[in-house]
Design a protein around this motif. Structure first.
Motif, PDB file in Angstrom:
ATOM      1  N   VAL A   1      11.776   3.484  -4.727  1.00 33.37           N
ATOM      2  CA  VAL A   1      10.951   3.181  -3.555  1.00 33.37           C
ATOM      3  C   VAL A   1       9.606   3.881  -3.767  1.00 33.37           C
ATOM      4  N   LEU A   2       8.528   3.133  -3.668  1.00 33.40           N
ATOM      5  CA  LEU A   2       7.187   3.663  -3.909  1.00 33.40           C
ATOM      6  C   LEU A   2       6.335   3.509  -2.654  1.00 33.40           C
ATOM      7  N   VAL A   3       5.862   4.644  -2.121  1.00 38.62           N
ATOM      8  CA  VAL A   3       4.916   4.608  -1.000  1.00 38.62           C
ATOM      9  C   VAL A   3       3.525   4.477  -1.599  1.00 38.62           C
ATOM     10  N   ARG A   4       2.962   3.289  -1.539  1.00 40.26           N
ATOM     11  CA  ARG A   4       1.689   3.015  -2.216  1.00 40.26           C
ATOM     12  C   ARG A   4       0.469   3.422  -1.390  1.00 40.26           C
ATOM     13  N   ASP A   5       0.607   3.396  -0.062  1.00 40.00           N
ATOM     14  CA  ASP A   5      -0.557   3.752   0.756  1.00 40.00           C
ATOM     15  C   ASP A   5      -0.096   4.181   2.139  1.00 40.00           C
ATOM     16  N   VAL A   6      -0.819   5.157   2.686  1.00 39.27           N
ATOM     17  CA  VAL A   6      -0.593   5.609   4.064  1.00 39.27           C
ATOM     18  C   VAL A   6      -1.922   5.480   4.798  1.00 39.27           C
ATOM     19  N   THR A   7      -1.946   4.672   5.839  1.00 37.23           N
ATOM     20  CA  THR A   7      -3.183   4.451   6.588  1.00 37.23           C
ATOM     21  C   THR A   7      -3.055   5.078   7.969  1.00 37.23           C
ATOM     22  N   LEU A   8      -3.951   6.032   8.248  1.00 38.52           N
ATOM     23  CA  LEU A   8      -3.976   6.709   9.546  1.00 38.52           C
ATOM     24  C   LEU A   8      -5.075   6.127  10.423  1.00 38.52           C
ATOM     25  N   PRO A   9      -4.986   6.313  11.738  1.00 37.89           N
ATOM     26  CA  PRO A   9      -6.117   5.942  12.601  1.00 37.89           C
ATOM     27  C   PRO A   9      -7.375   6.674  12.135  1.00 37.89           C
ATOM     28  N   PRO A  10      -8.544   6.014  12.137  1.00 35.97           N
ATOM     29  CA  PRO A  10      -9.774   6.613  11.590  1.00 35.97           C
ATOM     30  C   PRO A  10     -10.107   7.982  12.173  1.00 35.97           C
ATOM     31  N   THR A  11      -9.957   8.142  13.490  1.00 34.44           N
ATOM     32  CA  THR A  11     -10.307   9.433  14.098  1.00 34.44           C
ATOM     33  C   THR A  11      -9.384  10.549  13.610  1.00 34.44           C
ATOM     34  N   ILE A  12      -8.102  10.243  13.443  1.00 30.17           N
ATOM     35  CA  ILE A  12      -7.148  11.240  12.952  1.00 30.17           C
ATOM     36  C   ILE A  12      -7.456  11.580  11.501  1.00 30.17           C
ATOM     37  N   LYS A  13      -7.754  10.577  10.703  1.00 38.81           N
ATOM     38  CA  LYS A  13      -8.070  10.806   9.294  1.00 38.81           C
ATOM     39  C   LYS A  13      -9.303  11.695   9.144  1.00 38.81           C
ATOM     40  N   GLN A  14     -10.348  11.429   9.943  1.00 36.43           N
ATOM     41  CA  GLN A  14     -11.570  12.238   9.864  1.00 36.43           C
ATOM     42  C   GLN A  14     -11.302  13.685  10.278  1.00 36.43           C
ATOM     43  N   ALA A  15     -10.489  13.859  11.332  1.00 40.29           N
ATOM     44  CA  ALA A  15     -10.166  15.209  11.791  1.00 40.29           C
ATOM     45  C   ALA A  15      -9.393  15.977  10.721  1.00 40.29           C
ATOM     46  N   ILE A  16      -8.456  15.311  10.064  1.00 38.57           N
ATOM     47  CA  ILE A  16      -7.675  15.959   9.008  1.00 38.57           C
ATOM     48  C   ILE A  16      -8.571  16.335   7.836  1.00 38.57           C
TER      49      ILE A  16
END
Length: 272
Positions: free
Chosen positions: A171-186
């Motif tokens: 099983v390969l997790v190829r991509d994880v997409t977060l909400p833009p605001t959460i991604k920027q905060a992280i």
């Protein structure tokens, strides 16, 4: 002449029947494939015998063969929506590598059928992904826990599908997409943490350099202290006499010595 057509017609009919029976009695199984035999008058799906292998196979004309792809296959689940531990919606792209268990191909056909991908694998991978991701925060999904999450999804999905006669390879997790605001905060937080680590490193380095200078200075001070303690008046006087003699022997020096100082050393008035 009239008898010939009457004799020829049954022969033609017999030939046609033989051709049809041969067509019904033979099956060609391609590379990377295997066949499950279904006996119409003999108990249905054959589960207690090996699956039919590659190549040309002869069967009873009233039986049937279901052909399965036994090579490794891939299903790609794109933009699968799951929730993190704090309820934020995360999007995952996941690939699953699988193939049927060849030794249990009859049981797979009997219990799940040819559409086992949509019946077993896809529902299980979605359910397990939601369960696993729900244990982690968006920050863990984005950075430190990607490999752990991938391994957990694989192990849990494997436990669920293998008893259903399916071999799960990866099983390969190829991509994880977060909400833009959460991604920027992280990303801001990670940047601040990196800058803090760099600053702490500089402080530690500076402290080590300062400690090194202190140790070197202390060593020199201790050496001078030992040297001072070992220098007696007699040793200093002898050293002064040696220096005066060398100065007087120099071709570029003119030394005038008059009397002596309080320490008994000569007094040097000039060296032109």
């Amino acid at each position: 002449m009239d008898k010939l057509p009457k004799i020829g017609l049954p022969i033609i009919i017999a030939i046609v029947i033989i051709v049809v029976l041969l067509a019904k009695s033979s099956v060609n199984i391609g590379y990377g494939e295997a066949g499950v035999l279904f006996k119409t008058f003999g108990g249905g799906v054959v589960t207690d015998e090996p699956a039919l292998g590659e190549g040309f196979q002869i069967i009873a004309p009233w039986n049937k063969v279901y052909i399965y792809n036994t090579k490794q296959q891939e299903v790609f689940e794109k933009k699968m929506q799951v929730l993190s531990s704090n309820g934020l919606e995360i999007s995952l792209d996941v690939s699953v590598l699988y193939q049927p268990q060849l030794a249990n191909l009859g049981l797979l056909h009997q219990t799940k059928g040819e559409n086992y991908l949509d019946i077993v694998i896809v529902p299980e991978i979605r359910a397990v992904a939601r369960s696993v991701v729900g244990r982690y925060t968006p920050e863990q999904l984005y950075s430190t826990k990607r490999d752990a999450i991938q391994n957990e999804i694989y192990e849990e999905t494997k436990r669920k599908v293998e008893p259903q006669y399916i071999q799960l390879n990866s099983v390969l997790v190829r991509d994880v997409t977060l909400p833009p605001t959460i991604k920027q905060a992280i990303e801001r937080k990670l940047k601040q943490e990196q800058e803090s680590l760099e600053y702490e490193f500089r402080l530690v380095t500076a402290a080590k350099e300062a400690q090194k200078v202190i140790i070197e200075a202390q060593g020199k001070a201790d050496a001078n202290k030992i040297l001072s303690a070992s220098l007696t008046d007699k040793i200093l006087q002898d050293k002064g006499i040696e220096a005066t003699v060398k100065l007087s022997e120099s071709a570029n020096s003119k030394v005038i010595v008059i009397g002596s100082g309080d320490s008994g050393m000569p007094i040097i008035l000039g060296n032109q």
